[in-house]
Design a protein around this motif. Sequence first.
Motif, PDB file in Angstrom:
ATOM      1  N   TRP A  11       0.831  -1.204   0.000  1.00 54.20           N
ATOM      2  CA  TRP A  11       0.000   0.000   0.000  1.00 54.20           C
ATOM      3  C   TRP A  11       0.869   1.260   0.000  1.00 54.20           C
ATOM      4  O   TRP A  11       0.565   2.247  -0.669  1.00 54.20           O
ATOM      5  CB  TRP A  11      -0.903  -0.041   1.234  1.00 54.20           C
ATOM      6  N   GLN A  12       1.971   1.217   0.744  1.00 56.18           N
ATOM      7  CA  GLN A  12       2.833   2.392   0.896  1.00 56.18           C
ATOM      8  C   GLN A  12       3.960   2.459  -0.136  1.00 56.18           C
ATOM      9  O   GLN A  12       4.738   3.419  -0.128  1.00 56.18           O
ATOM     10  CB  GLN A  12       3.467   2.378   2.288  1.00 56.18           C
ATOM     11  N   MET A  42     -10.298  -2.213   0.905  1.00 53.64           N
ATOM     12  CA  MET A  42      -9.429  -1.245   0.234  1.00 53.64           C
ATOM     13  C   MET A  42     -10.206  -0.420  -0.791  1.00 53.64           C
ATOM     14  O   MET A  42     -10.052   0.809  -0.861  1.00 53.64           O
ATOM     15  CB  MET A  42      -8.266  -1.973  -0.448  1.00 53.64           C
ATOM     16  N   SER A  59      -1.086  -0.969  -4.879  1.00 51.51           N
ATOM     17  CA  SER A  59      -0.247   0.234  -4.832  1.00 51.51           C
ATOM     18  C   SER A  59      -0.987   1.437  -5.405  1.00 51.51           C
ATOM     19  O   SER A  59      -0.899   2.544  -4.871  1.00 51.51           O
ATOM     20  CB  SER A  59       1.054   0.002  -5.609  1.00 51.51           C
ATOM     21  N   GLY A  65      -3.645   2.520  -2.909  1.00 55.06           N
ATOM     22  CA  GLY A  65      -2.990   3.207  -1.798  1.00 55.06           C
ATOM     23  C   GLY A  65      -2.599   4.623  -2.164  1.00 55.06           C
ATOM     24  O   GLY A  65      -2.752   5.559  -1.367  1.00 55.06           O
ATOM     25  N   THR A 108      -5.864   6.777  -2.456  1.00 58.35           N
ATOM     26  CA  THR A 108      -6.443   7.019  -1.135  1.00 58.35           C
ATOM     27  C   THR A 108      -5.623   8.028  -0.348  1.00 58.35           C
ATOM     28  O   THR A 108      -6.178   8.954   0.286  1.00 58.35           O
ATOM     29  CB  THR A 108      -6.546   5.702  -0.343  1.00 58.35           C
ATOM     30  N   TRP A 152       0.586   7.978   4.754  1.00 57.44           N
ATOM     31  CA  TRP A 152       0.840   6.780   3.966  1.00 57.44           C
ATOM     32  C   TRP A 152       0.630   5.511   4.791  1.00 57.44           C
ATOM     33  O   TRP A 152       0.276   4.471   4.261  1.00 57.44           O
ATOM     34  CB  TRP A 152       2.270   6.790   3.418  1.00 57.44           C
ATOM     35  N   PRO A 166      -1.385   3.125   6.876  1.00 57.83           N
ATOM     36  CA  PRO A 166      -2.812   2.933   7.145  1.00 57.83           C
ATOM     37  C   PRO A 166      -3.222   3.062   8.612  1.00 57.83           C
ATOM     38  O   PRO A 166      -4.232   3.704   8.904  1.00 57.83           O
ATOM     39  CB  PRO A 166      -3.081   1.531   6.584  1.00 57.83           C
TER      40      PRO A 166
END
Length: 564
Positions: free
Chosen positions: A63-64, A212, A295, A298, A301, A314, A316
């Motif tokens: 995600w980050q 997500m 990715s 992420g 968002t 970044w 969550p």
Amino acid sequence: MAIRQRFAALNESVRLQGDAAQHEQTDAWSNRDLIPLPPSRRTWGWFNFFGFWSIASLNLTNWQTPNTYLTQGLSVRQAMLVIVVGRVLIAMFSTLIAWAGLKWHIGFTVQNRYSWGLRASYIPLLQRILLNFIWNAVQCWNGGRLCAVCITAIWPSFARIENTFGADMPTTTYEFIGFVVFWFLSTPFLWLRPEKFRIPFFIVCTWCSAGMLAWMIWALAVAKGVGPLWNTGQQIPTGSSWSSSWLIMAGINQSIGGLAAGITNGSDFSRYASARRHYVIGTITSCLITGILVSLVGLVTASAAQKIYGETYWNPPDLLMVMMDNGNGSSKARAGVFFLSAGFAFTAMFENICGNTIAGGIDLAGLFPRYIDIRRGAIITFLAAWIVQPWQLINRATTFIAVLSSFSVFLAPMIGIMACDYYILRKRKVRLSHLYRTEDSSYYFWKGINWRAIPAWVCGWAPTIGGLIVTVRMDANPSRPLLQLYYMAFLIGFFISGTIFYLLNLAFPVPDMDQMDDVDIYGTFTAAEARRLGVAPLTTLVGITGKEEYVQTSVAGGEKGEGF
């Protein structure tokens, strides 16, 4: 005498027992979880592999990921380019290494025996065990942060719990309780064998994916569009000695290196495939679709949240706490945060069980086959989290974590040796029966050591270790050539070790490298596989005074050949 008898009884009670009818002999080199898997245990379809690689993507790290490259000065488009190329290469290397598991149904632990020698195979094995111990502990700590968010969503006062630890403890009571909860909730999954992973994979993929997407949609709706982060252009600092091309190269290397341990795990799980196409379809679609989309979600968002809260979050857990105002928000906000954080936590839980503890269990089984199987090894790996003490690593030893993240410097050369040996030197042929014995074994080499693998491995990481050292030490003026080599560490290690291993085998050849058993001694293959390989199926087992003799039938139809 009584003590000796008690010790013998204790030894007998803890030793593993195999089913002789299923060829599950238990000795110094073999047990039920190390032998080639029979068809009855190969239960993974395409969705199992899709789920396996999805849990490696549906996590906080992936995600980050865009933030890592944006921080270095790359644009959003360049960051996504790094992610796409990295994922394509991960899918390629994973399939390359997993193929021995698909064809011969053996895992990494046994696979290295024909390249390193039976005893020298402990070298790659011990490195992976160390990594599994430490990453299991770190994953438990990260999952604990998500559990702490879940608890806060239910009981807001938990966020204000008094810190009962002293100044010498590099954590808080809030964080430690989350770790303990996560660790205990994960424990029951240790009893789940890989053959039964389908339902957890389905729950994880459905829950976390839905969470997500819902999170991204909510952020876009509240922000009424994407925030300024989405339009980030190239921002390489003036005077930087690195061009965007080198930063992209470094990013691709980092992307592959971050999953290098997962690449070596390939055959550990590919051997469970009910058909080769299931592995290929599940792995490629998951690596390319799920890995890239997480990715991207992420990034979107975080960009929309920047527009809502005025800051870029970044991580969550940090953003989730802000969304519910540290537990003081509305009941709707806390319910939404609970759903999201629980989804992330469950994914982290099963990713850790599958990628670290199960893999650690398989490797430990390779060290002590008489006493450790996958389940016992997984329990040992999981208990080691308390010895490793991840709160010390996360909050104090940041350079140590950097070293772990860069461990692909040592793993890539191993992968190069494995690929060269299997595809070029052995021509995809393996004598399965010789992998489980030292007497008259083609893979015993010199006292159990294939000395060719050791210099080939060292030559693979020697050019890049300098760059790793100066990076970890954060030298003010590091050598540019050292860093350039380090930015290509995975590819350099892979090709140098593979090439040197090939040249050493040309100069000092090993006889009969492309041989395989004539008989399916372990009952490994289906009738179709046996015909394709040219292996005679095993029909009868006759006991002869302490020895075993195999009576075989001829191969039905077709000449001996490799087959796809």
